[in-house]
Motif scaffolding. Structure first.
Motif, short mmCIF file in Angstrom:
data_model
loop_
_atom_site.label_atom_id
_atom_site.label_comp_id
_atom_site.label_asym_id
_atom_site.label_seq_id
_atom_site.Cartn_x
_atom_site.Cartn_y
_atom_site.Cartn_z
N ASN A 1 31.86 46.83 29.59
CA ASN A 1 33.13 46.96 29.77
C ASN A 1 33.73 46.78 31.11
OD1 ASN A 1 35.51 47.55 28.25
ND2 ASN A 1 35.34 49.77 28.44
N TYR A 2 33.06 46.06 32.09
CA TYR A 2 33.61 45.86 33.17
C TYR A 2 34.46 44.74 33.19
CZ TYR A 2 30.16 49.04 35.20
OH TYR A 2 29.69 50.08 35.84
N PRO A 3 35.39 44.83 34.07
CA PRO A 3 36.66 43.52 34.03
C PRO A 3 35.88 42.10 34.18
CG PRO A 3 36.85 45.13 35.53
CD PRO A 3 35.77 45.55 34.95
N LEU A 4 36.55 41.21 33.45
CA LEU A 4 35.93 39.86 33.53
C LEU A 4 36.93 39.11 34.42
CD1 LEU A 4 35.33 39.09 29.69
CD2 LEU A 4 33.48 39.45 31.62
N VAL A 5 36.56 38.03 34.97
CA VAL A 5 37.27 37.19 35.64
C VAL A 5 37.02 35.67 35.08
CG1 VAL A 5 37.09 38.41 37.97
CG2 VAL A 5 35.57 36.44 37.34
N TYR A 6 38.29 34.92 35.08
CA TYR A 6 38.05 33.70 34.72
C TYR A 6 38.00 32.66 35.68
CZ TYR A 6 39.84 29.10 32.43
OH TYR A 6 39.50 27.76 31.96
N GLN A 7 36.70 31.63 35.40
CA GLN A 7 36.39 30.65 36.57
C GLN A 7 36.77 29.33 35.77
OE1 GLN A 7 32.38 31.75 36.71
NE2 GLN A 7 32.64 33.01 38.76
N GLN B 1 34.67 29.25 32.22
CA GLN B 1 34.06 30.32 31.50
C GLN B 1 34.71 31.67 31.86
OE1 GLN B 1 29.82 30.47 32.89
NE2 GLN B 1 30.43 31.08 35.19
N PHE B 2 34.65 32.92 31.31
CA PHE B 2 34.82 34.03 31.70
C PHE B 2 33.47 34.64 32.13
CE2 PHE B 2 37.83 32.81 28.61
CZ PHE B 2 39.10 33.18 29.13
N TYR B 3 33.42 35.40 33.43
CA TYR B 3 32.53 35.81 33.94
C TYR B 3 32.47 37.28 34.40
CZ TYR B 3 28.56 35.93 37.33
OH TYR B 3 27.37 36.20 37.76
N ALA C 1 49.47 27.09 37.24
CA ALA C 1 48.26 26.08 37.71
C ALA C 1 47.23 26.04 36.59
CB ALA C 1 47.97 26.67 38.89
N ASN C 2 46.84 24.80 36.52
CA ASN C 2 45.46 24.86 35.64
C ASN C 2 44.22 25.51 36.34
OD1 ASN C 2 46.88 23.23 33.76
ND2 ASN C 2 45.78 21.31 34.30
N GLY C 3 43.80 26.20 35.65
CA GLY C 3 42.63 27.04 36.01
C GLY C 3 43.08 28.51 36.45
N GLY C 4 44.45 28.74 36.51
CA GLY C 4 44.91 30.10 36.93
C GLY C 4 44.63 31.07 35.65
N TYR C 5 44.75 32.59 36.05
CA TYR C 5 44.64 33.36 35.11
C TYR C 5 45.12 34.68 35.45
CZ TYR C 5 41.04 35.93 37.33
OH TYR C 5 40.05 36.65 38.22
N LEU C 6 45.43 35.48 34.65
CA LEU C 6 45.82 36.86 35.09
C LEU C 6 45.52 37.79 34.02
CD1 LEU C 6 48.67 37.68 33.09
CD2 LEU C 6 49.53 36.05 34.68
N ALA C 7 45.47 39.11 34.24
CA ALA C 7 45.31 40.13 33.18
C ALA C 7 46.42 41.06 32.80
CB ALA C 7 43.87 41.12 33.76
N ALA D 1 44.31 32.65 30.57
CA ALA D 1 44.04 31.88 31.41
C ALA D 1 44.73 30.44 31.10
CB ALA D 1 42.70 31.66 31.67
N LYS D 2 44.96 29.67 31.92
CA LYS D 2 45.42 28.35 31.59
C LYS D 2 44.01 27.40 31.98
CE LYS D 2 49.23 24.91 32.39
NZ LYS D 2 50.39 24.50 33.10
N THR D 3 43.55 26.76 30.94
CA THR D 3 42.42 25.77 31.29
C THR D 3 42.74 24.83 32.32
OG1 THR D 3 42.71 24.51 29.63
CG2 THR D 3 41.45 26.47 29.07
#
Length: 142
Positions: free
Chosen positions: A90-96, A101-103, A59-65, A72-74
């Protein structure tokens, strides 16, 4: 021991205890901190997009680590990959995806989809990795 000696001894003990606690909370011993702000090196792995474990990338906007990297898929449908940890502490990021952006939920640092610092307190860009899609196989490499 008179009262003055007793209070003096207690004060020194309390000061030592306070200093030890402050040192334990310093950035260097924080479980989320690291002296390194760079992502993993020598990266080269492939994801099979047909497996359920990787379905978020369909899915567009989806991501995984995976392997300390966020893939991520933009919203435009391109695959991107950056280090998973914030360069601040060094805390984990999420993709928005909607914000492109990565946050970092911990201190509010944000990075563009190209890994460039957008919001402090981070001051270093993310390590960015190459992606190549061949059929249903997505290769992530340095």
């Amino acid at each position: 021991m008179d009262r003055k000696e007793f209070l003096s001894a207690i004060g020194v003990s309390a000061a030592a205890f306070t200093v030890m606690n402050c040192l334990a909370c310093s950035k260097g011993s924080n479980p989320g901190s690291s002296n390194s702000v760079n992502g993993p090196t020598g990266v080269d792995f492939t994801l099979d997009l047909t497996t359920s474990a990787n379905s978020a990338l369909l899915a567009n906007g989806g991501y995984l680590a995976q392997n300390n990297i966020i893939i991520a898929k933009t919203t435009a449908g391109a695959y991107i990959a950056v280090q998973q940890s914030c360069t601040h502490e060094n805390y984990p990021l999420v993709y928005q995806g909607n914000s492109k952006q990565f946050y970092c939920n911990n201190h509010g640092s944000a990075f563009t989809e190209a890994g460039v610092v957008k919001n402090s307190p981070a001051s270093h860009n993310l390590t960015v990795y190459n992606t190549t899609l061949t059929g249903t196989s997505l290769r992530i490499y340095s």
